[in-house]
Design a protein around this motif. Structure first.
Motif, PDB file in Angstrom:
ATOM      1  N   THR A  70       0.844  -1.188   0.000  1.00  0.00           N
ATOM      2  CA  THR A  70       0.000   0.000   0.000  1.00  0.00           C
ATOM      3  C   THR A  70       0.881   1.239   0.000  1.00  0.00           C
ATOM      4  OG1 THR A  70      -0.091   0.086   2.423  1.00  0.00           O
ATOM      5  CG2 THR A  70      -1.798  -1.202   1.287  1.00  0.00           C
ATOM      6  N   ARG A  71       0.387   2.310  -0.587  1.00  0.00           N
ATOM      7  CA  ARG A  71       1.183   3.532  -0.672  1.00  0.00           C
ATOM      8  C   ARG A  71       1.529   4.075   0.706  1.00  0.00           C
ATOM      9  NH1 ARG A  71      -0.899   8.134  -4.655  1.00  0.00           N
ATOM     10  NH2 ARG A  71      -0.514   6.385  -6.056  1.00  0.00           N
ATOM     11  N   VAL A  72       0.598   3.967   1.647  1.00  0.00           N
ATOM     12  CA  VAL A  72       0.845   4.483   2.994  1.00  0.00           C
ATOM     13  C   VAL A  72       1.953   3.679   3.681  1.00  0.00           C
ATOM     14  CG1 VAL A  72      -0.166   4.834   5.279  1.00  0.00           C
ATOM     15  CG2 VAL A  72      -1.497   5.352   3.226  1.00  0.00           C
ATOM     16  N   GLY A  73       1.942   2.355   3.501  1.00  0.00           N
ATOM     17  CA  GLY A  73       2.909   1.523   4.199  1.00  0.00           C
ATOM     18  C   GLY A  73       4.282   1.504   3.567  1.00  0.00           C
ATOM     19  N   ASP A  74       4.383   1.906   2.305  1.00  0.00           N
ATOM     20  CA  ASP A  74       5.662   1.841   1.603  1.00  0.00           C
ATOM     21  C   ASP A  74       6.227   3.247   1.449  1.00  0.00           C
ATOM     22  OD1 ASP A  74       7.708   0.405   0.414  1.00  0.00           O
ATOM     23  OD2 ASP A  74       6.881   0.619  -1.596  1.00  0.00           O
ATOM     24  N   SER A  75       6.813   3.732   2.525  1.00  0.00           N
ATOM     25  CA  SER A  75       7.281   5.110   2.580  1.00  0.00           C
ATOM     26  C   SER A  75       8.615   5.170   3.303  1.00  0.00           C
ATOM     27  CB  SER A  75       6.256   5.984   3.308  1.00  0.00           C
ATOM     28  OG  SER A  75       6.782   7.253   3.620  1.00  0.00           O
ATOM     29  N   LEU A  76       9.364   6.244   3.054  1.00  0.00           N
ATOM     30  CA  LEU A  76      10.604   6.466   3.788  1.00  0.00           C
ATOM     31  C   LEU A  76      10.330   6.846   5.237  1.00  0.00           C
ATOM     32  CD1 LEU A  76      12.777   8.387   1.165  1.00  0.00           C
ATOM     33  CD2 LEU A  76      12.920   5.977   1.800  1.00  0.00           C
ATOM     34  N   ARG A  77       9.115   7.267   5.537  1.00  0.00           N
ATOM     35  CA  ARG A  77       8.744   7.587   6.917  1.00  0.00           C
ATOM     36  C   ARG A  77       8.547   6.299   7.709  1.00  0.00           C
ATOM     37  NH1 ARG A  77       7.087  12.908   7.563  1.00  0.00           N
ATOM     38  NH2 ARG A  77       7.977  14.159   5.871  1.00  0.00           N
ATOM     39  N   ILE A  78       8.971   6.290   8.953  1.00  0.00           N
ATOM     40  CA  ILE A  78       8.838   5.115   9.818  1.00  0.00           C
ATOM     41  C   ILE A  78       7.465   5.154  10.479  1.00  0.00           C
ATOM     42  CG2 ILE A  78       9.816   3.852  11.764  1.00  0.00           C
ATOM     43  CD1 ILE A  78      12.507   5.126  11.126  1.00  0.00           C
ATOM     44  N   ALA A  79       6.645   4.154  10.168  1.00  0.00           N
ATOM     45  CA  ALA A  79       5.247   4.168  10.592  1.00  0.00           C
ATOM     46  C   ALA A  79       5.081   3.636  12.009  1.00  0.00           C
ATOM     47  CB  ALA A  79       4.403   3.340   9.629  1.00  0.00           C
ATOM     48  N   VAL A  80       4.165   4.274  12.740  1.00  0.00           N
ATOM     49  CA  VAL A  80       3.824   3.839  14.090  1.00  0.00           C
ATOM     50  C   VAL A  80       2.310   3.914  14.236  1.00  0.00           C
ATOM     51  CG1 VAL A  80       4.210   6.184  14.970  1.00  0.00           C
ATOM     52  CG2 VAL A  80       4.128   4.260  16.564  1.00  0.00           C
ATOM     53  N   ARG A  81       1.738   2.902  14.888  1.00  0.00           N
ATOM     54  CA  ARG A  81       0.297   2.849  15.089  1.00  0.00           C
ATOM     55  C   ARG A  81       0.009   3.028  16.589  1.00  0.00           C
ATOM     56  NH1 ARG A  81      -3.694   1.100  11.762  1.00  0.00           N
ATOM     57  NH2 ARG A  81      -2.160   0.235  10.305  1.00  0.00           N
ATOM     58  N   PRO A  82      -0.305   4.264  17.023  1.00  0.00           N
ATOM     59  CA  PRO A  82      -0.566   4.493  18.451  1.00  0.00           C
ATOM     60  C   PRO A  82      -1.910   3.933  18.904  1.00  0.00           C
ATOM     61  CG  PRO A  82      -0.892   6.511  17.203  1.00  0.00           C
ATOM     62  CD  PRO A  82      -0.360   5.509  16.238  1.00  0.00           C
ATOM     63  N   ALA A  83      -2.831   3.748  17.966  1.00  0.00           N
ATOM     64  CA  ALA A  83      -4.141   3.173  18.275  1.00  0.00           C
ATOM     65  C   ALA A  83      -4.576   2.340  17.078  1.00  0.00           C
ATOM     66  CB  ALA A  83      -5.160   4.266  18.577  1.00  0.00           C
ATOM     67  N   ALA A  84      -5.629   1.547  17.278  1.00  0.00           N
ATOM     68  CA  ALA A  84      -6.027   0.577  16.253  1.00  0.00           C
ATOM     69  C   ALA A  84      -6.301   1.224  14.900  1.00  0.00           C
ATOM     70  CB  ALA A  84      -7.256  -0.184  16.739  1.00  0.00           C
TER      71      ALA A  84
END
Length: 222
Positions: A70-84
């Motif tokens: 997915t475009r959101v998941g494939d980024s140079l930014r490191i993703a974090v999910r603070p809530a569901a």
């Protein structure tokens, strides 16, 4: 008649003005260079996965299709999910390569270094192969599943092994790896990403070799 300064006086004035401008510019660069708060620390994952003795040795060739995500998941930014239902990024930190490139590179290198396969290359290389590995990166993030606790890194990959001559899928599987972080610091989060990527790479490579080997040499009737 108007008087003009001599050439030597004009040159001295020009040199002095130039020195003033240079000093101002150097001072500005110094201020920018020391402002580390605006800089992002860049991280790269480069796991080295050793071949498992249980992996079979095969003589066929494999092409690795470009990993989808997915475009959101494939980024140079490191993703974090603070809530569901909330996805954010770590400020002041980024990846050197997008996650799909890191996953593709780790699997390709592990297969090449394993000595267990005839040949492996990216699909766009044009190499003639018997099987093709198709991957979809579904999750590549740190997840605060429990409030007040350190996050857990989650990597989820869907895989299909395609028999190219018949265009049939010989096997498919979803891989999920989770690695808890020691603390909430970005350094520990990146370390957990490295552990999870190392584990999922080894799982995928072992599965590819075993699945292709089973499809290539089906059991004979007694």
């Amino acid at each position: 008649m108007p008087t003009f300064p001599s050439r030597s006086r004009w040159l001295r004035w020009a040199r002095a003005s130039l020195m003033i401008v240079v000093c101002i510019l150097l001072s500005a660069c110094s201020v920018l260079g020391n402002n580390t708060r605006d800089r992002a620390t860049v991280y790269d994952l480069d796991p080295r996965v050793q071949a498992d003795p249980a992996w079979p040795k095969v003589d066929w060739q494999l092409s690795l299709a470009k990993v989808n995500a997915t475009r959101v998941g494939d980024s140079l930014r490191i993703a974090v999910r603070p809530a569901a239902n909330e996805l954010q990024i770590y400020k002041g930190a980024s990846w050197a390569r997008i996650p799909t490139d890191m996953l593709e590179g780790a699997i390709l290198r592990t297969l090449e270094d394993s000595g267990r396969i005839g040949a492996v290359a990216r699909q766009r290389s044009g190499m003639s192969a018997k099987y093709r590995l198709m991957l979809e990166l579904r999750r590549f993030e740190s997840d605060y599943a429990a409030p007040g606790m350190s996050p857990t890194v989650v990597i989820e990959v869907s895989a299909k092994l395609l028999h190219i001559p018949s265009q049939s899928v010989v096997d498919s599987r979803t891989f999920l790896q989770q690695a808890p972080t020691a603390t909430t610091s970005i350094e520990d989060v990146v370390q957990a990403f490295d552990q999870a990527l190392h584990a999922v790479t080894g799982e995928i490579v072992g599965w590819v070799l075993a699945s292709g080997n089973a499809a290539n040499d089906p059991p004979r009737a007694g």
